[in-house]
Design a protein around this motif. Structure first.
Motif, PDB file in Angstrom:
ATOM      1  N   MET A  17      72.675  41.888 -32.739  1.00 22.61           N
ATOM      2  CA  MET A  17      72.744  40.976 -31.587  1.00 22.61           C
ATOM      3  C   MET A  17      74.197  40.709 -31.214  1.00 22.61           C
ATOM      4  N   MET A  18      74.995  40.382 -32.211  1.00 16.99           N
ATOM      5  CA  MET A  18      76.404  40.082 -31.959  1.00 16.99           C
ATOM      6  C   MET A  18      77.085  41.278 -31.297  1.00 16.99           C
ATOM      7  N   HIS A  19      76.838  42.453 -31.864  1.00 19.64           N
ATOM      8  CA  HIS A  19      77.558  43.636 -31.395  1.00 19.64           C
ATOM      9  C   HIS A  19      77.100  44.069 -30.004  1.00 19.64           C
ATOM     10  N   LEU A  20      75.811  44.002 -29.787  1.00 16.37           N
ATOM     11  CA  LEU A  20      75.274  44.409 -28.491  1.00 16.37           C
ATOM     12  C   LEU A  20      75.721  43.444 -27.395  1.00 16.37           C
ATOM     13  N   ALA A  21      75.759  42.179 -27.737  1.00 17.25           N
ATOM     14  CA  ALA A  21      76.222  41.189 -26.755  1.00 17.25           C
ATOM     15  C   ALA A  21      77.691  41.451 -26.425  1.00 17.25           C
ATOM     16  N   TYR A  22      78.448  41.761 -27.454  1.00 16.44           N
ATOM     17  CA  TYR A  22      79.852  42.098 -27.241  1.00 16.44           C
ATOM     18  C   TYR A  22      79.967  43.322 -26.335  1.00 16.44           C
ATOM     19  N   GLY A  23      79.138  44.304 -26.605  1.00 18.24           N
ATOM     20  CA  GLY A  23      79.147  45.512 -25.797  1.00 18.24           C
ATOM     21  C   GLY A  23      78.821  45.232 -24.344  1.00 18.24           C
ATOM     22  N   ALA A  24      77.837  44.360 -24.126  1.00 16.99           N
ATOM     23  CA  ALA A  24      77.453  44.015 -22.761  1.00 16.99           C
ATOM     24  C   ALA A  24      78.590  43.282 -22.055  1.00 16.99           C
ATOM     25  N   ARG A  25      79.237  42.375 -22.787  1.00 11.17           N
ATOM     26  CA  ARG A  25      80.364  41.613 -22.193  1.00 11.17           C
ATOM     27  C   ARG A  25      81.459  42.561 -21.774  1.00 11.17           C
ATOM     28  N   ARG A  26      81.794  43.470 -22.665  1.00 15.27           N
ATOM     29  CA  ARG A  26      82.894  44.405 -22.389  1.00 15.27           C
ATOM     30  C   ARG A  26      82.620  45.263 -21.163  1.00 15.27           C
ATOM     31  N   ARG A  27      81.356  45.607 -20.987  1.00 16.03           N
ATOM     32  CA  ARG A  27      81.020  46.450 -19.840  1.00 16.03           C
ATOM     33  C   ARG A  27      80.714  45.662 -18.592  1.00 16.03           C
ATOM     34  N   GLY A  28      80.744  44.335 -18.712  1.00 14.59           N
ATOM     35  CA  GLY A  28      80.396  43.536 -17.547  1.00 14.59           C
ATOM     36  C   GLY A  28      78.932  43.679 -17.164  1.00 14.59           C
ATOM     37  N   LEU A  29      78.075  43.933 -18.149  1.00 15.93           N
ATOM     38  CA  LEU A  29      76.645  44.034 -17.848  1.00 15.93           C
ATOM     39  C   LEU A  29      76.013  42.653 -17.871  1.00 15.93           C
ATOM     40  N   SER A  30      75.019  42.456 -17.023  1.00 18.35           N
ATOM     41  CA  SER A  30      74.357  41.161 -17.008  1.00 18.35           C
ATOM     42  C   SER A  30      73.160  41.136 -17.948  1.00 18.35           C
ATOM     43  N   ILE A  31      72.981  42.220 -18.703  1.00 18.18           N
ATOM     44  CA  ILE A  31      71.810  42.295 -19.586  1.00 18.18           C
ATOM     45  C   ILE A  31      71.860  41.183 -20.638  1.00 18.18           C
ATOM     46  N   GLN A  32      70.690  40.614 -20.924  1.00 16.36           N
ATOM     47  CA  GLN A  32      70.590  39.531 -21.904  1.00 16.36           C
ATOM     48  C   GLN A  32      70.181  40.098 -23.250  1.00 16.36           C
ATOM     49  N   VAL A  33      70.942  39.789 -24.287  1.00 12.77           N
ATOM     50  CA  VAL A  33      70.572  40.230 -25.628  1.00 12.77           C
ATOM     51  C   VAL A  33      69.749  39.135 -26.291  1.00 12.77           C
ATOM     52  N   ARG A  34      68.549  39.499 -26.737  1.00 15.36           N
ATOM     53  CA  ARG A  34      67.664  38.494 -27.329  1.00 15.36           C
ATOM     54  C   ARG A  34      67.033  39.040 -28.592  1.00 15.36           C
ATOM     55  N   HIS A  35      66.746  38.116 -29.498  1.00 14.21           N
ATOM     56  CA  HIS A  35      65.932  38.487 -30.636  1.00 14.21           C
ATOM     57  C   HIS A  35      64.478  38.516 -30.171  1.00 14.21           C
ATOM     58  N   VAL A  36      63.686  39.390 -30.765  1.00 17.69           N
ATOM     59  CA  VAL A  36      62.262  39.484 -30.402  1.00 17.69           C
ATOM     60  C   VAL A  36      61.597  38.113 -30.502  1.00 17.69           C
ATOM     61  N   SER A  37      61.986  37.326 -31.520  1.00 17.05           N
ATOM     62  CA  SER A  37      61.335  36.016 -31.694  1.00 17.05           C
ATOM     63  C   SER A  37      61.632  35.101 -30.515  1.00 17.05           C
ATOM     64  N   GLN A  38      62.805  35.237 -29.913  1.00 15.67           N
ATOM     65  CA  GLN A  38      63.124  34.388 -28.771  1.00 15.67           C
ATOM     66  C   GLN A  38      62.215  34.716 -27.585  1.00 15.67           C
ATOM     67  N   LEU A  39      61.910  36.001 -27.418  1.00 14.79           N
ATOM     68  CA  LEU A  39      61.022  36.392 -26.318  1.00 14.79           C
ATOM     69  C   LEU A  39      59.594  35.933 -26.605  1.00 14.79           C
ATOM     70  N   LEU A  40      59.197  36.053 -27.858  1.00 11.62           N
ATOM     71  CA  LEU A  40      57.867  35.582 -28.225  1.00 11.62           C
ATOM     72  C   LEU A  40      57.780  34.069 -28.021  1.00 11.62           C
ATOM     73  N   GLY A  48      68.454  50.425 -17.357  1.00 16.15           N
ATOM     74  CA  GLY A  48      68.360  49.455 -16.260  1.00 16.15           C
ATOM     75  C   GLY A  48      67.608  48.197 -16.641  1.00 16.15           C
ATOM     76  N   ALA A  49      67.341  47.996 -17.930  1.00 12.22           N
ATOM     77  CA  ALA A  49      66.555  46.821 -18.338  1.00 12.22           C
ATOM     78  C   ALA A  49      67.376  45.543 -18.211  1.00 12.22           C
ATOM     79  N   ALA A  50      66.681  44.437 -18.017  1.00 10.78           N
ATOM     80  CA  ALA A  50      67.346  43.145 -17.873  1.00 10.78           C
ATOM     81  C   ALA A  50      67.562  42.486 -19.225  1.00 10.78           C
ATOM     82  N   ILE A  51      66.714  42.848 -20.200  1.00  9.24           N
ATOM     83  CA  ILE A  51      66.787  42.228 -21.522  1.00  9.24           C
ATOM     84  C   ILE A  51      66.889  43.318 -22.574  1.00  9.24           C
ATOM     85  N   LEU A  52      67.761  43.096 -23.556  1.00  9.00           N
ATOM     86  CA  LEU A  52      67.894  44.008 -24.681  1.00  9.00           C
ATOM     87  C   LEU A  52      67.432  43.257 -25.913  1.00  9.00           C
ATOM     88  N   ALA A  53      66.323  43.704 -26.502  1.00  4.51           N
ATOM     89  CA  ALA A  53      65.761  42.989 -27.639  1.00  4.51           C
ATOM     90  C   ALA A  53      66.058  43.732 -28.922  1.00  4.51           C
TER      91      ALA A  53
END
Lengths: 422, 448, 465
Positions: free
Chosen positions: A394-417, A382-387
């Motif tokens: 990143m590419m694959h997880l974002a693709y996975g989220a798109r395919r499932r229609g998830l609103s989860i944001q895929v981010r690199h740890v450095s982007q969150l920092l 149920g997380a909003a961000i996948l780091a």
């Protein structure tokens, strides 16, 4: 007919007792259910080759094709066999006899070996994407001329940046004299060509942590060549990096925020141990390599003044997991220290996501199955961000989220920092 | 009429001696009203083998006999020449308390075995009715069980090994003396519950348990069944580990109310047996008392370790002892959650036909046993009633078995019901073991 | 190769689900035992109907079949010794139903045992038989071998928890036997099928008993200088009226290997460690643990560790969990023996196992289930050394002879398969083997279901091949 390339691995191959416990950790096997997808099966192929019961044919090597090289098996294996080493060595032996596909030869021995050629190739890809040529190439089947298995490339990579991150000697961040640490930044292909915004974030974070950063003029780390069995190309690339980056051995650290790069660079000493001209420098270089989280936690740069609101879960890239360079505590530590960010542990966090570098382009169905398992776990948090800390992930997880229609944001740890820099 | 009867009599007399060979009709060993020509009582397992061999030679049909407590189970035999009574095989062959294992001959009575075990503070958790008369061989052959199956399982969970005399006269061992045993097929399971149709059990090896340090019994009376069923539900979802949970209809309760300390109370009864350490028994007494009270029991009672055994002796003999001779007894097996519903259905059946009935259920095991005094009811009426209830049970993925009925009714009843999807295999199994159909022919499922 | 058979199989499951290339056949020629034999084809099944169709095709072509799950079988049960079709069940891995009110679950046979446990735990329930291989072994395999595990002393084995099956019989007919309700009339075919090593048909659905997770558990580890002392402690615990859920022991060679590989804090000079767990209602667990600790010390334990929480519990188990892994680092291969003896005979049998090791010049560390007497001598060797392997097989047979001589048996949980066919005559005479053949004939008159297993040939040589 003995296979000399396998000789050094005979003892390893002999240690497979066929207990089958690798089933518990092999993501591809859990998708296909087929013995050839399983480490035990791959070890059986190796044993067959070793004993001369199997010939080194295309069919036999194809049985090993769908290995993610993730060592998910090793974690459950009583003698802790590294199946990835056996698979790449067999690929190497096959390649030595049968040659390699043209695209591999061009890529590993020419493009990846030189940073200039590398960047031009990347710019070409960017242009092909922007003009729609990439889509056309796929639709018309032209792409399959390179490799018949290529599939879904444009879905996996829906866009490329306007501008790639340009590597080359320049220094950023704190003034060297006052810096907390002097570091060399090793640019990963994946990040600099697909997610340059992550690179920018990383450089800002490192700068704010008080580092003086020299952007190195490195070429590809060489892992892809090694994965496909082109050991010669991998060593050649490593030598070039060793020579190019020799001065960087004097820095406090060489940092890469791509897990695959940092883990592979740390192996340079082993890779070139039989090369007297480079062995010592390779080992010295390898000894300085740090992943981003590893480095930041190492200098105590934990916590921030700014906030990031939301909930985050973390996926361990294979090469940072306990099966490779063992950087698992640090990313979590950094994320948990960001104010406002609620942390949820991902079940099977260190299971491969299925990208495995270029694997997903060539093994769509297996990679999809592996990704589905990962995304099921992600969704359940149920997380909003996948780091994470790897561009392929990143590419694959974002693709996975798109395919499932998830609103989860895929981010690199450095982007969150970076977002928490305040 | 058995051919060569004279020859067989002589031969059997040579094996067991005249004093242990009885003429059938006079001896009181009838099976569903059919008397055998001969009743033979061998004294050793070797004699059993010799008897079986002799019978096989002349093609005599055999019915093994233990304590006679479950003779009514199954259909009437299509042929009956010899009753082979095991009651003289009373040796405790080997008792190994350190390893919690006992081997005893088939004629040993369950109660006697328990006494031997109790001397070493161990017990066999098998508690069907009439333990004073029921023999080991009979209990295993009929898969008899009692209330404590809830915590300990049934014969299939307690038998480690068997010695069997086959219809051909061969003697074989099944299983062994250890809990973990996968050497070859689990032949124990083939013989357990086989009603003597595949061979004669002459010795049983059981795994045992240490005798519990403490015992107690909780009992409660409810105005209606749903209240009792609710307590059952809550128990099943809890951590509690009762040894037994019996649900009794008003008739059954009436028969044991005073033994349970509930004299004068009427309604649906729940009796709970607790066994274990002092601490866990005390805790469960507390918890179950709360459950019963919260479940609006009209009244509850508690019995300690001294009074419990006697109460359970009576409970185990329900519902049969609540109804007189000439009763029809059925056993219903259904998924656990349907137990209360089928207790109600069994009650309704009795009421609808005006039969005095008593019903006791192993509430958390899915077993409901009902006894009816069908009186002078016409056989077709009884048959239709039993079949209707059976259809309900089978629709619930369960079964209904006739455990006893007066001979006049028995031959109109199908004792077992649906033969199931693997009946062809069962037939072939019977044909492999008893190709001539000499062992209890016709008594088993589907007329096997 | 059998083209007509392959064609029929492809029609049933689709071309992609039939494998007959040489390399694929090689990959299905083995399991976790030490032999190999290629099948004629490998078929992936996805439903009861498909399995029935495949079995019917085998009947039509007179070809044997071998069901297979995770292929973790240690006695060769999944090796197609007579060729034929390997029917791979691993894709039939769903949990079909969890029926809490009836304390039952219905699962497909290709489901890993651990995955069933993982699905039930959040609901507060468990499926009790949990063999050490549970993360790689399937329910179907558990049914075929009547698998055990470390909890058998208190909770029984697989057959005590399997209440019904859907079976594809060797002639292709489908039959549901047993079920959710108790005491199904007729012969206990479910009980006969469990442990039948795939020789009576293929189960495509399993109905299991599930129970509430225990309210509490207490774990202890006791360290001894004599193996007898550990065994005597177990007897004393039983005499005191306690039935622990787990009683695991390992001997000095295993402990040494474990310490060297994972450093879990065990002394390398002790003779044995005993891991004890008691579970159930919370109220007496502390007291039981105290009593057990006292008994351990009274019988000479040099040290007793009692876990205070989950972390400590995991620490106490770490050594036992790492045992096989540690041993696997010593030599490339090990043969896991599987005899069972009366518990009190364990110390004497272990001495004899050590003798066998000396006689055949082999290292034999031991792990054993101290509660139920099932021992696992691990004979270390290198499979590439044919001469040594021959000695290993002889040693294995002698160990089984020892087990039988003290009143035990030849297999506690791994099954007879190929490995112990020659040893069957140690425990069975011809009449006993003949009754088992009767059961086999009742199910499989044509001997198509996993032939060449379990039954010794008429003139079987004492030493397994």
């Amino acid at each position: 007919m003995a296979i000399p390339e396998l000789l050094a691995l005979h003892e390893t191959i002999a240690k497979c007792n066929r207990c089958g416990f690798c089933q518990a950790g092999c993501p591809v096997f859990r998708v296909t259910g087929e013995e050839h997808s399983l480490s035990r099966g791959r070890l059986a192929v190796a044993r067959g080759l070793m004993l001369g019961q199997l010939e080194l044919t295309a069919e036999v090597v194809r049985a090993l094709d769908d290995c993610l090289l993730c060592r998910g098996c090793t974690a459950h294996c009583f003698p802790a066999l590294k199946t990835d080493e056996i698979v790449t060595t067999i690929r190497h032996a096959y390649l030595n006899r049968q040659g390699q596909p043209m695209w591999q030869r061009v890529l590993f021995r020419s493009v990846l070996a030189d940073s200039t050629r590398l960047e031009w190739a990347a710019r070409l890809a960017v242009w092909a994407k922007r003009t729609g040529l990439a889509t056309l190439a796929e639709k018309t089947g032209a792409l399959k001329l390179a490799d018949a298995r290529l599939q879904g490339v444009n879905d996996l990579v829906p866009a490329l940046p306007e501008m790639i991150f340009r590597r080359g000697e320049r220094t950023l961040g704190a003034a060297p004299a006052k810096a907390k640490a002097r570091i060399g930044y090793f640019a990963s292909c994946g990040l600099s060509f697909q997610f340059p915004e992550v690179v920018e974030a990383t450089l800002r974070v490192l700068g704010r942590a008080g580092c003086s950063i020299t952007v190195l003029n490195n070429t590809c780390c060489g892992r892809p060549a090694h994965a496909y069995g082109d050991f010669e190309a991998a060593r050649d690339i490593a030598r070039r990096n060793v020579e190019r980056l020799a001065p960087a051995a004097g820095y406090d650290a060489i940092v890469s925020e791509c897990g695959s790069c940092s883990a592979h660079l740390k192996e340079y000493g082993t890779l070139l141990k039989d090369d007297p001209a480079h062995a010592e420098r390779a080992a010295a270089l390898a000894g300085k390599v740090r992943s981003l989280s590893e480095f930041l936690v190492g200098i105590g740069a934990i916590g921030s003044s700014g906030r990031v609101e939301g909930s985050v879960t973390y996926h361990d890239p294979c090469h940072l997991s306990n099966r490779f360079s063992k950087i698992t505590a640090q990313p979590r530590q950094l994320l948990k220290a960001i104010p406002g960010l609620g942390y949820k542990e991902l079940p099977e966090a260190d299971w491969c996501c299925g990208a495995a570098g270029s694997y997903t382009f060539l093994h769509r169905s297996e990679a999809q199955g592996v990704l589905d398992r990962k995304m099921g776990n992600v969704e359940r948090t149920g997380a909003a961000i996948l780091a994470t800390e790897c561009p392929a992930c990143m590419m694959h997880l974002a693709y996975g989220a798109r395919r499932r229609g998830l609103s989860i944001q895929v981010r690199h740890v450095s982007q969150l920092l970076d977002a928490a820099l305040g | 009429m058995l051919p060569e009867a004279g020859g067989l009599t002589r031969r059997l007399s040579e094996v067991v001696g005249d004093e242990h060979l009885l003429s059938g009709p006079a001896a009181g060993f009838a099976v569903d009203g059919a008397a055998p020509s001969l009743v033979v009582r061998p004294g050793t397992q070797e004699q059993v083998q010799a008897v079986a061999t002799a019978c096989a030679q002349v093609g005599a049909a055999i019915a093994p006999w233990g304590g006679g407590t479950a003779v009514g189970l199954g259909n009437p035999p299509t042929r009956l020449d010899v009753v082979l009574c095991l009651d003289r095989l009373t040796r405790i062959v080997e008792f190994d308390p350190a390893n919690l294992v006992v081997s005893a001959e088939a004629g040993v009575r369950l109660a006697d075995l328990q006494q031997v075990l109790a001397a070493e503070r161990e017990f066999l958790p098998l508690d069907p009715a009439r333990m004073d008369r029921r023999t080991l061989g009979g209990a295993i052959a009929t898969n008899a069980s009692g209330p404590s199956r809830l915590l300990y399982g049934t014969a299939r969970d307690l038998v480690l090994g068997l010695r069997v005399v086959l219809p051909s006269g061969e003697r074989v061992r099944c299983g062994g003396k250890v809990i973990k045993n996968v050497s070859g097929y689990d032949m124990n399971k083939v013989f357990i519950g086989s009603l003597g149709t595949l061979g004669i059990i002459t010795e049983v090896t059981f795994k045992l348990l240490p005798a519990p340090a403490s015992r107690a019994t909780l009992a409660g009376v409810f105005a209606d069944l749903p209240q009792a069923a609710a307590v059952l539900q809550r128990t099943l979802g809890s951590f509690l580990l009762p040894e037994a949970m019996e649900l009794l209809d008003p008739q059954a309760l009436a028969a044991v109310a005073s033994d349970l300390g509930l004299e004068g109370s009427a309604g649906y009864g729940m009796a709970i047996s607790l066994a274990g350490s002092q601490e866990t028994v005390a805790r469960q007494v507390r918890d179950f008392t709360s459950l019963l009270t919260e479940g609006t029991a009209l009244r509850t009672s508690t019995l300690g370790a001294e009074a419990s055994p006697a109460a359970w002796r009576k409970i185990r003999d329900l519902p049969d002892r609540a109804i007189g001779a000439d009763r029809v007894v059925v056993k219903i097996g259904v998924p656990i959650s349907r137990t209360a519903a089928f207790l109600a259905a069994a009650e309704t059946l009795g009421r609808r036909h005006g039969w005095r009935g008593a019903i006791a259920a192993h509430a958390a095991s899915g077993v409901v046993r009902a006894a009816y005094a069908t009186g002078a009811g016409a056989p077709e009426v009884v048959r239709d009633a039993v079949e209707a209830l059976r259809r309900e049970a089978e629709a619930a993925e369960g079964s209904l078995v006739v455990e006893a009925a007066p001979p006049t009714l028995k031959r109109h009843l199908d004792a077992w019901g649906k033969t199931g999807e693997a009946f062809a295999v069962m037939r072939r199994l019977k044909a492999q073991f008893d190709p001539r159909g000499l062992m209890n022919p016709g008594r088993f499922l589907g007329g096997i | 190769m059998r083209p007509a058979l392959t064609t029929d199989l492809r029609q049933i499951v689709g071309k992609a689900n039939v494998l007959d290339a040489a390399v694929d056949l090689q990959l299905y020629s083995y399991d976790a035992y030490l032999e190999e034999r290629r099948p004629d084809a490998v078929v992936f099944a996805h439903s009861t109907d498909e399995v029935a169709g495949i079995v019917r095709a085998c009947n039509t072509h007179g070809v044997p079949f071998v069901p297979r799950g995770g292929g973790t079988n240690l006695s060769g049960g999944t090796i197609p010794v007579k060729g034929g079709v390997v029917i791979e069940m691993i894709r039939m891995n769903r949990i079909l139903e969890v029926d809490l009110p009836n304390l039952r679950a219905r699962v497909q046979p290709g489901l890993f045992n651990l995955e069933l446990g993982n699905a039930l735990a959040p609901l507060g329930y468990q499926y009790l038989p949990d063999p050490a291989s549970q993360k790689a072994a399937t329910l179907g395999g558990n049914v075929a071998e009547n698998s055990g595990g470390p909890h058998c002393f208190k909770y029984g084995v697989t057959t005590n928890h399997v209440l019904g099956l859907t079976v594809v019989l060797p002639d292709g007919e489908v039959a549901r036997i047993g079920g959710k309700a108790p005491d199904t009339p007729g012969y206990d075919l479910t009980g006969a099928f469990v442990g039948s090593e795939g020789t009576l048909g293929i189960c495509t659905e399993v109905v299991v008993r599930i129970v509430r997770l225990a309210e509490g558990v207490k774990t202890l580890l006791a360290i001894y200088d004599r193996i007898e002392a550990g065994s005597e402690t177990v007897s004393a615990i039983v005499s005191a009226g306690m039935v622990p859920a787990t009683l695991e022991m390992m001997d000095q060679p295993v402990i040494k290997a474990v310490e060297e590989s994972i450093h879990c804090g065990l002394p390398v000079d002790c003779a044995t460690v005993l891991i004890i767990e008691v579970d159930g209602l919370k109220d007496d667990l502390e007291r039981q643990a105290q009593e057990i600790a006292d008994l351990c010390r009274a019988h000479g334990a040099r040290e007793v560790r009692v876990a205070k929480d989950d972390a400590e519990r995991a620490a106490l188990w770490a050594g036992r969990r790492g045992a096989f892994g540690a041993v696997a680092r010593i030599t490339p291969s090990y043969l896991v023996c599987d005899g069972t003896v009366p518990r009190t005979a364990l110390p004497a049998v272990l001495k004899q196992v050590a003798e066998v090791g000396r006689k055949y010049d082999l290292q034999i560390p031991n792990v054993f289930h101290a509660g139920d007497g099932n021992l696992h001598p691990l004979i270390l060797f290198d499979w590439r050394n044919e001469e040594q392997k021959a000695r290993v097989m002889k040693a294995g047979m002698e160990i089984l002879e020892t087990c039988v001589a003290v009143g035990g048996t030849i297999s506690g949980e791994h099954g007879v398969g190929i490995e112990k066919m020659g040893a069957m005559r140690l425990v069975f005479g011809e009449p006993e083997i003949e009754v088992q053949r009767k059961l086999k004939r009742a199910f499989d008159p044509k001997d198509l279901a996993n032939p060449g297993k379990m039954f010794p040939a008429p003139q079987e040589v004492r030493h397994a091949a």
